[in-house]
Every structure is written in C-alpha cells, then in structure tokens.
Write a protein that holds these residues in place. Structure first.
Motif, PDB file in Angstrom:
ATOM      1  N   GLY A 288      15.298  54.217  32.312  1.00 42.26           N
ATOM      2  CA  GLY A 288      15.574  55.393  33.112  1.00 42.26           C
ATOM      3  C   GLY A 288      14.316  56.118  33.515  1.00 42.26           C
ATOM      4  N   VAL A 289      14.478  56.946  34.533  1.00 41.10           N
ATOM      5  CA  VAL A 289      13.413  57.796  35.025  1.00 41.10           C
ATOM      6  C   VAL A 289      13.988  59.198  35.155  1.00 41.10           C
ATOM      7  CG1 VAL A 289      11.844  58.239  36.953  1.00 41.10           C
ATOM      8  CG2 VAL A 289      12.391  55.884  36.321  1.00 41.10           C
ATOM      9  N   CYS A 290      13.244  60.187  34.691  1.00 36.82           N
ATOM     10  CA  CYS A 290      13.712  61.566  34.747  1.00 36.82           C
ATOM     11  C   CYS A 290      12.893  62.360  35.749  1.00 36.82           C
ATOM     12  CB  CYS A 290      13.595  62.223  33.371  1.00 36.82           C
ATOM     13  SG  CYS A 290      14.708  61.491  32.174  1.00 36.82           S
ATOM     14  N   SER A 291      13.561  63.325  36.356  1.00 36.74           N
ATOM     15  CA  SER A 291      12.902  64.249  37.269  1.00 36.74           C
ATOM     16  C   SER A 291      13.615  65.586  37.176  1.00 36.74           C
ATOM     17  CB  SER A 291      12.921  63.706  38.701  1.00 36.74           C
ATOM     18  OG  SER A 291      14.245  63.491  39.130  1.00 36.74           O
ATOM     19  N   ARG A 292      13.033  66.583  37.816  1.00 36.17           N
ATOM     20  CA  ARG A 292      13.688  67.886  37.827  1.00 36.17           C
ATOM     21  C   ARG A 292      15.053  67.747  38.457  1.00 36.17           C
ATOM     22  NH1 ARG A 292       9.843  72.268  40.319  1.00 36.17           N
ATOM     23  NH2 ARG A 292      11.113  71.548  42.017  1.00 36.17           N
ATOM     24  N   GLY A 293      16.004  68.481  37.937  1.00 33.04           N
ATOM     25  CA  GLY A 293      17.357  68.424  38.459  1.00 33.04           C
ATOM     26  C   GLY A 293      17.536  69.245  39.720  1.00 33.04           C
ATOM     27  N   ALA A 294      18.765  69.286  40.189  1.00 32.56           N
ATOM     28  CA  ALA A 294      19.101  70.043  41.392  1.00 32.56           C
ATOM     29  C   ALA A 294      18.932  71.537  41.168  1.00 32.56           C
ATOM     30  CB  ALA A 294      20.533  69.723  41.815  1.00 32.56           C
ATOM     31  N   THR A 295      19.018  71.962  39.905  1.00 32.15           N
ATOM     32  CA  THR A 295      18.802  73.366  39.567  1.00 32.15           C
ATOM     33  C   THR A 295      17.737  73.448  38.483  1.00 32.15           C
ATOM     34  OG1 THR A 295      20.433  73.442  37.772  1.00 32.15           O
ATOM     35  CG2 THR A 295      21.262  73.826  40.010  1.00 32.15           C
ATOM     36  N   ARG A 296      17.289  74.649  38.185  1.00 30.10           N
ATOM     37  CA  ARG A 296      16.271  74.833  37.137  1.00 30.10           C
ATOM     38  C   ARG A 296      16.845  74.576  35.751  1.00 30.10           C
ATOM     39  NH1 ARG A 296      11.725  76.425  38.727  1.00 30.10           N
ATOM     40  NH2 ARG A 296      10.821  77.714  37.112  1.00 30.10           N
TER      41      ARG A 296
ATOM     42  N   VAL B  14      18.529  62.156  35.924  1.00 29.13           N
ATOM     43  CA  VAL B  14      18.186  60.897  35.256  1.00 29.13           C
ATOM     44  C   VAL B  14      18.736  59.748  36.093  1.00 29.13           C
ATOM     45  CG1 VAL B  14      18.345  59.548  33.131  1.00 29.13           C
ATOM     46  CG2 VAL B  14      18.377  62.042  33.015  1.00 29.13           C
ATOM     47  N   SER B  15      17.893  58.790  36.399  1.00 26.42           N
ATOM     48  CA  SER B  15      18.299  57.583  37.112  1.00 26.42           C
ATOM     49  C   SER B  15      18.230  56.425  36.114  1.00 26.42           C
ATOM     50  CB  SER B  15      17.364  57.331  38.297  1.00 26.42           C
ATOM     51  OG  SER B  15      17.775  56.195  39.017  1.00 26.42           O
ATOM     52  N   VAL B  16      19.384  55.807  35.817  1.00 31.30           N
ATOM     53  CA  VAL B  16      19.499  54.815  34.754  1.00 31.30           C
ATOM     54  C   VAL B  16      19.817  53.432  35.337  1.00 31.30           C
ATOM     55  CG1 VAL B  16      20.803  54.168  32.683  1.00 31.30           C
ATOM     56  CG2 VAL B  16      20.372  56.567  33.178  1.00 31.30           C
ATOM     57  N   THR B  17      19.147  52.410  34.819  1.00 39.48           N
ATOM     58  CA  THR B  17      19.504  51.023  35.139  1.00 39.48           C
ATOM     59  C   THR B  17      19.752  50.267  33.836  1.00 39.48           C
ATOM     60  OG1 THR B  17      17.192  50.320  35.214  1.00 39.48           O
ATOM     61  CG2 THR B  17      18.222  50.912  37.322  1.00 39.48           C
ATOM     62  N   VAL B  18      20.648  49.305  33.918  1.00 40.14           N
ATOM     63  CA  VAL B  18      20.986  48.469  32.767  1.00 40.14           C
ATOM     64  C   VAL B  18      20.688  47.022  33.137  1.00 40.14           C
ATOM     65  CG1 VAL B  18      22.879  47.671  31.290  1.00 40.14           C
ATOM     66  CG2 VAL B  18      22.760  50.068  31.979  1.00 40.14           C
ATOM     67  N   SER B  19      20.080  46.288  32.211  1.00 34.29           N
ATOM     68  CA  SER B  19      19.831  44.855  32.403  1.00 34.29           C
ATOM     69  C   SER B  19      20.765  44.063  31.512  1.00 34.29           C
ATOM     70  CB  SER B  19      18.380  44.506  32.066  1.00 34.29           C
ATOM     71  OG  SER B  19      17.493  45.174  32.929  1.00 34.29           O
ATOM     72  N   LEU B  20      21.359  43.025  32.078  1.00 31.12           N
ATOM     73  CA  LEU B  20      22.257  42.134  31.345  1.00 31.12           C
ATOM     74  C   LEU B  20      21.744  40.715  31.449  1.00 31.12           C
ATOM     75  CD1 LEU B  20      25.740  43.357  32.699  1.00 31.12           C
ATOM     76  CD2 LEU B  20      24.580  44.092  30.618  1.00 31.12           C
ATOM     77  N   ASP B  21      21.941  39.952  30.394  1.00 28.58           N
ATOM     78  CA  ASP B  21      21.666  38.516  30.398  1.00 28.58           C
ATOM     79  C   ASP B  21      23.004  37.794  30.364  1.00 28.58           C
ATOM     80  OD1 ASP B  21      18.996  39.196  30.147  1.00 28.58           O
ATOM     81  OD2 ASP B  21      18.896  38.750  28.008  1.00 28.58           O
ATOM     82  N   ALA B  22      23.097  36.708  31.093  1.00 30.85           N
ATOM     83  CA  ALA B  22      24.305  35.882  31.072  1.00 30.85           C
ATOM     84  C   ALA B  22      23.876  34.429  31.025  1.00 30.85           C
ATOM     85  CB  ALA B  22      25.152  36.145  32.315  1.00 30.85           C
ATOM     86  N   LEU B  23      24.665  33.623  30.333  1.00 31.50           N
ATOM     87  CA  LEU B  23      24.406  32.177  30.356  1.00 31.50           C
ATOM     88  C   LEU B  23      25.717  31.418  30.232  1.00 31.50           C
ATOM     89  CD1 LEU B  23      24.499  30.639  27.317  1.00 31.50           C
ATOM     90  CD2 LEU B  23      22.460  32.004  27.022  1.00 31.50           C
ATOM     91  N   ARG B  24      25.737  30.291  30.890  1.00 32.27           N
ATOM     92  CA  ARG B  24      26.895  29.405  30.798  1.00 32.27           C
ATOM     93  C   ARG B  24      26.653  28.474  29.630  1.00 32.27           C
ATOM     94  NH1 ARG B  24      28.618  26.009  35.886  1.00 32.27           N
ATOM     95  NH2 ARG B  24      26.396  25.638  35.801  1.00 32.27           N
ATOM     96  N   GLY B  25      27.669  28.331  28.804  1.00 32.28           N
ATOM     97  CA  GLY B  25      27.573  27.442  27.658  1.00 32.28           C
ATOM     98  C   GLY B  25      27.975  26.020  28.027  1.00 32.28           C
TER      99      GLY B  25
END
Length: 186
Positions: free
Chosen positions: A72-80, A85-96
């Motif tokens: 994630g990356v944080c910055s000042r919000g819309a108000t004081r 917070v801008s959040v990303t999630v990483s996933l791993d996938a594999l075929r068995g």
C-alpha cells in the motif's frame, strides 16, 4: 541597556526561527513525507487454498492459490482528519498435475481492522489464465488498487489500523487450513 538590546535581538531571532521552524514542519509533514500507513497483514489461516481431484496427495492436486503480498501507499486524505490508502494484493496460482481447468477465478478479501475489530471487509476476485502454464508453473497476479479512506481524527494515526488480506474461503476450507496450521503443516 546591554541586557535589553541583547534580549530584543534574541527575541527577534527566536521569533524568526520559530516561524521558520513551524513553516518547515508544516511543509514537511503535509507535502514531502507521506503519513504513517496501516500495518499490512496476510491472514495466515486464509492465505492458502489447495484443491484436489481425488484424495489429498500431490499427484491429485488440481490447483493451488496463495496470497503472497499486500502492499500500500498512503497519502493525505480528502480531509485533514483522514488518510488515503491505496492497497494492492498479489496472488500466486498454479495448476497441479491433476488440473484440467484452463482458467480460475480466485476470490479474496481486504479488511480494515482496528483494536481487534473488523471495521470493513470487501470481497474481490482475480482471474488466472492457466492454459499456457505447465503443471507446477506459478502464475503471479496483482490486483487493481483498492482505494481506502481511513478516519484519522486527533489522536488517531493510520498506523493504528491494520489492512488484512486473505482468500475468501468456505468454512470447511478455513477449518482445514486452521487444522494444518495447528499441526505445523503449512
């Protein structure tokens, strides 16, 4: 005379230093340095999913998924009194070895927690194309950014929150993962 002149010079210098110090602090805290961020957490008992075609043995693994990172990356919000917070999630996938599916939809969630209480939880899904991947080849996926606005009034910091990610599992899958964790098998 000497004493008062010295006092006035120090008062003038001290006043300028104080103003410069305050304006520098304001500029630094609002414009240059980002605010503190919440603690990113992967929920251990919802981090993995293995699906088998048959009994639970390596040769019968259809596919496996895992939450591998939350960023994630944080910055000042819309108000004081808020933090963005801008959040990303990483996933791993594999075929068995037993996996016949060419594509897979992986449900996951992002939750905001403060003082042990879930304040908000949202479910999402990512699609994985397994068609070109050989059995056992890991595919890494990253979510689109999820935008959060955390309330941070006086005395509350974004670091008082946790942003938690995990796979959106069924109760049976969650119980299975908990049993594996309790037995030290994950």
């Amino acid at each position: 005379m000497f004493g008062s002149g010295r006092f006035n010079a120090l008062a003038r210098f001290g006043g300028v230093a104080l103003v410069a110090g305050l304006s520098g602090c304001s500029a630094l805290s609002e414009d240059i340095f980002p605010p503190l961020c919440p603690q990113p957490t992967i929920m251990a008992d919802a981090a993995d999913l293995r699906v088998y075609d048959g009994i639970e043995r390596p040769a019968d693994l259809a596919y496996a998924t895992r939450v591998s990172a939350i960023n994630g990356v944080c910055s000042r919000g819309a108000t004081r009194t808020s933090t963005h917070v801008s959040v990303t999630v990483s996933l791993d996938a594999l075929r068995g070895p037993a996996g016949a599916a060419r594509s897979l939809t992986i449900p996951y969630f992002i939750a905001v927690v403060r003082n042990g209480q879930v304040l908000d939880k949202q479910a999402f899904a990512m699609d994985a194309q397994l068609g070109s991947a050989a059995a056992g080849q890991k595919i890494v996926l990253q979510s689109d950014p999820v935008e959060l606005e955390l309330p941070t009034p006086e005395g509350v910091s974004a670091s008082d929150y946790r942003v938690v990610a995990g796979l959106q599992l069924t109760e049976a899958q969650l119980s299975h993962n908990r049993a594996l964790l309790a037995g030290g098998q994950r």
